[in-house]
Design an enzyme around this catalytic site. Structure first.
Site, PDB file in Angstrom:
ATOM      1  N   ASN A  15      82.272  53.356  46.862  1.00  0.00           N
ATOM      2  CA  ASN A  15      81.128  54.107  46.334  1.00  0.00           C
ATOM      3  C   ASN A  15      80.390  54.900  47.423  1.00  0.00           C
ATOM      4  O   ASN A  15      79.775  55.917  47.127  1.00  0.00           O
ATOM      5  CB  ASN A  15      80.170  53.128  45.647  1.00  0.00           C
ATOM      6  CG  ASN A  15      78.807  53.748  45.390  1.00  0.00           C
ATOM      7  OD1 ASN A  15      78.640  54.507  44.443  1.00  0.00           O
ATOM      8  ND2 ASN A  15      77.825  53.456  46.241  1.00  0.00           N
TER       9      ASN A  15
ATOM     10  N   TYR B  91      81.369  69.072  50.181  1.00  0.00           N
ATOM     11  CA  TYR B  91      81.273  67.968  49.208  1.00  0.00           C
ATOM     12  C   TYR B  91      82.376  68.110  48.164  1.00  0.00           C
ATOM     13  O   TYR B  91      83.120  67.161  47.896  1.00  0.00           O
ATOM     14  CB  TYR B  91      79.890  67.989  48.541  1.00  0.00           C
ATOM     15  CG  TYR B  91      79.621  66.809  47.626  1.00  0.00           C
ATOM     16  CD1 TYR B  91      79.275  65.565  48.151  1.00  0.00           C
ATOM     17  CD2 TYR B  91      79.729  66.937  46.243  1.00  0.00           C
ATOM     18  CE1 TYR B  91      79.023  64.485  47.312  1.00  0.00           C
ATOM     19  CE2 TYR B  91      79.481  65.862  45.401  1.00  0.00           C
ATOM     20  CZ  TYR B  91      79.125  64.634  45.942  1.00  0.00           C
ATOM     21  OH  TYR B  91      78.885  63.559  45.111  1.00  0.00           O
TER      22      TYR B  91
HETATM   23  N1  LIG Z   1      73.789  60.844  42.159  1.00  0.00           N
HETATM   24  C1  LIG Z   1      74.628  61.685  41.612  1.00  0.00           C
HETATM   25  O1  LIG Z   1      74.217  62.549  40.796  1.00  0.00           O
HETATM   26  C2  LIG Z   1      76.101  61.621  41.941  1.00  0.00           C
HETATM   27  C3  LIG Z   1      76.940  62.495  41.258  1.00  0.00           C
HETATM   28  C4  LIG Z   1      78.293  62.457  41.508  1.00  0.00           C
HETATM   29  C5  LIG Z   1      78.810  61.558  42.431  1.00  0.00           C
HETATM   30  N2  LIG Z   1      77.985  60.728  43.096  1.00  0.00           N
HETATM   31  C6  LIG Z   1      78.600  59.794  44.064  1.00  0.00           C
HETATM   32  O2  LIG Z   1      78.157  58.480  43.802  1.00  0.00           O
HETATM   33  C7  LIG Z   1      78.186  57.708  45.017  1.00  0.00           C
HETATM   34  C8  LIG Z   1      76.840  57.006  45.185  1.00  0.00           C
HETATM   35  O3  LIG Z   1      75.842  57.994  45.339  1.00  0.00           O
HETATM   36  P1  LIG Z   1      74.291  57.790  45.018  1.00  0.00           P
HETATM   37  O4  LIG Z   1      73.872  58.912  44.161  1.00  0.00           O
HETATM   38  O5  LIG Z   1      74.037  56.387  44.591  1.00  0.00           O
HETATM   39  O6  LIG Z   1      73.683  58.097  46.453  1.00  0.00           O
HETATM   40  P2  LIG Z   1      72.908  57.205  47.517  1.00  0.00           P
HETATM   41  O7  LIG Z   1      72.628  58.107  48.658  1.00  0.00           O
HETATM   42  O8  LIG Z   1      71.782  56.482  46.868  1.00  0.00           O
HETATM   43  O9  LIG Z   1      74.035  56.130  47.889  1.00  0.00           O
HETATM   44  C9  LIG Z   1      75.056  56.367  48.813  1.00  0.00           C
HETATM   45  C10 LIG Z   1      75.143  55.122  49.688  1.00  0.00           C
HETATM   46  O10 LIG Z   1      76.217  55.326  50.625  1.00  0.00           O
HETATM   47  C11 LIG Z   1      75.765  54.830  51.865  1.00  0.00           C
HETATM   48  N3  LIG Z   1      76.512  55.454  52.971  1.00  0.00           N
HETATM   49  C12 LIG Z   1      76.425  56.721  53.424  1.00  0.00           C
HETATM   50  N4  LIG Z   1      77.224  56.877  54.490  1.00  0.00           N
HETATM   51  C13 LIG Z   1      77.822  55.679  54.703  1.00  0.00           C
HETATM   52  C14 LIG Z   1      78.743  55.210  55.669  1.00  0.00           C
HETATM   53  N5  LIG Z   1      79.213  55.994  56.637  1.00  0.00           N
HETATM   54  N6  LIG Z   1      79.143  53.909  55.593  1.00  0.00           N
HETATM   55  C15 LIG Z   1      78.661  53.108  54.626  1.00  0.00           C
HETATM   56  N7  LIG Z   1      77.786  53.485  53.685  1.00  0.00           N
HETATM   57  C16 LIG Z   1      77.378  54.771  53.734  1.00  0.00           C
HETATM   58  C17 LIG Z   1      74.282  55.182  51.924  1.00  0.00           C
HETATM   59  O11 LIG Z   1      73.609  54.415  52.885  1.00  0.00           O
HETATM   60  C18 LIG Z   1      73.868  54.900  50.495  1.00  0.00           C
HETATM   61  O12 LIG Z   1      73.415  53.565  50.310  1.00  0.00           O
HETATM   62  C19 LIG Z   1      78.529  58.698  46.131  1.00  0.00           C
HETATM   63  O13 LIG Z   1      79.891  58.613  46.453  1.00  0.00           O
HETATM   64  C20 LIG Z   1      78.215  60.053  45.504  1.00  0.00           C
HETATM   65  O14 LIG Z   1      78.958  61.100  46.087  1.00  0.00           O
HETATM   66  C21 LIG Z   1      76.624  60.730  42.874  1.00  0.00           C
END
Ligand SMILES: NC(=O)c1ccc[n+]([C@@H]2O[C@H](COP(=O)([O-])OP(=O)(O)OC[C@H]3O[C@@H](n4cnc5c(N)ncnc54)[C@H](O)[C@@H]3O)[C@@H](O)[C@H]2O)c1
Length: 265
Positions: A93, A160
């Site tokens: 994730n 991205y």
């Molecule tokens: N929020 C959205 O609308 C959305 C849409 C599509 C995809 N996503 C994907 O969902 C996933 C979760 O995103 P989110 O929205 O909860 O964002 P978020 O920023 O709340 O969570 C991402 C997490 O990844 C962790 N992270 C970042 N770099 C890291 C690393 N090098 N090692 C370990 N952990 C690391 C961060 O500390 C954070 O806790 C991501 O892969 C994101 O691309 C989110």
């Protein structure tokens, strides 16, 4: 219904209590799985979040781990096996959304970070659990890609989009390579989900377009047939389905969780 009783799951990037990762960890725990959660060593919430998972009545473990560091990821998975004896489900994730929507403004660092976390981080996770899953006779890998991995949307940075397309390619390749080992590998593609990352994206759009955050959200809602951005738990439900017994013959798919929103170009 404890459909995952006796199973062990690992969710990366699950420290933040409002993130998709934490919602996934909580959902898997509610199905009865023991859940190890990982996040960057700088995460302020990781240990507290693991405690909240434990309060759901399962085993939990907080493991600081940068997914871009393959040695750390190997060590982390080894610690999960040491504590719980197996790994049945890996949810990759952890992700970052960085950079400008203007391709020419993207820096080397934007590309390195995007590909390092969003692609190589997933590679590192998969590499370090597949031997364990092979030895156990199977497992589930669920990669959190994005709707931006299925099509290009103008306001999203190219680094991205490219990283999420790559994750989908990786998912399909691993699904194909490890199907006979009963390791099922699927991608979930969230659309617009209310998290920290979503707030950052809205801020970027608001700044670029010279509009308020509220107006940026309204514009986004207008593109979503269901008319609103989802909560992380709605993504978590889809992940729990793919981790559970009802998805025993599903591999290599990309599942949009996007309220009917179409991927772009
Ligand atoms: N929020 C959205 O609308 C959305 C849409 C599509 C995809 N996503 C994907 O969902 C996933 C979760 O995103 P989110 O929205 O909860 O964002 P978020 O920023 O709340 O969570 C991402 C997490 O990844 C962790 N992270 C970042 N770099 C890291 C690393 N090098 N090692 C370990 N952990 C690391 C961060 O500390 C954070 O806790 C991501 O892969 C994101 O691309 C989110």
């Amino acid at each position: 219904m404890a459909q995952l009783q006796g199973q062990v799951a690992v969710v990366t990037g699950a420290g933040h209590p409002r993130g998709i990762g934490y919602a996934i960890a909580a959902s898997l725990a509610r199905q009865g799985a023991d859940v190890a959660i990982t996040d960057l060593p700088s995460s302020a919430d990781l240990f507290e979040s693991a405690k909240s998972i434990e309060n759901l009545g399962v085993g939990s473990l907080a493991l600081p781990c940068d997914v871009t560091d393959s040695a750390q990821v190997q060590e982390t998975m080894a610690r999960v096996v040491e504590r719980f004896g197996r790994i049945d489900v890996l949810v990759n994730n952890a992700g970052v959304g960085v950079g400008s929507a203007d391709f020419l403004e993207l820096t080397d660092n934007d590309w390195e970070l995007s590909l390092g976390v969003n692609l190589r981080g997933v590679v590192n996770g998969c590499r370090s659990v597949i031997p364990t899953m092979q030895a156990q006779g199977g497992g589930r890998i669920i990669n959190i890609a994005s709707l931006a991995g299925l099509g290009a949307i103008e306001a999203i940075p190219a680094c991205y989009t490219a990283s999420k397309f790559a994750v989908i390619g990786l998912t399909k390749q691993l699904a194909s390579n490890y199907a006979r080992d009963k390791i099922l590998c699927n991608a979930v593609c969230p659309g617009s989900i209310v998290t920290q990352m979503h707030e950052q994206t809205l801020e970027l759009i608001a700044e670029q377009e010279g509009i308020s955050l509220e107006q940026a959200q309204q514009r986004e809602d207008a593109h979503i047939p269901m008319g609103y951005s989802a909560q992380p738990a709605q993504v978590a439900d889809a992940v729990s389905y793919l981790a559970g017994p009802s998805a025993s013959y599903i591999t290599g798919i990309t599942l949009p969780v996007a309220g009917g929103m179409s991927p772009g170009l």
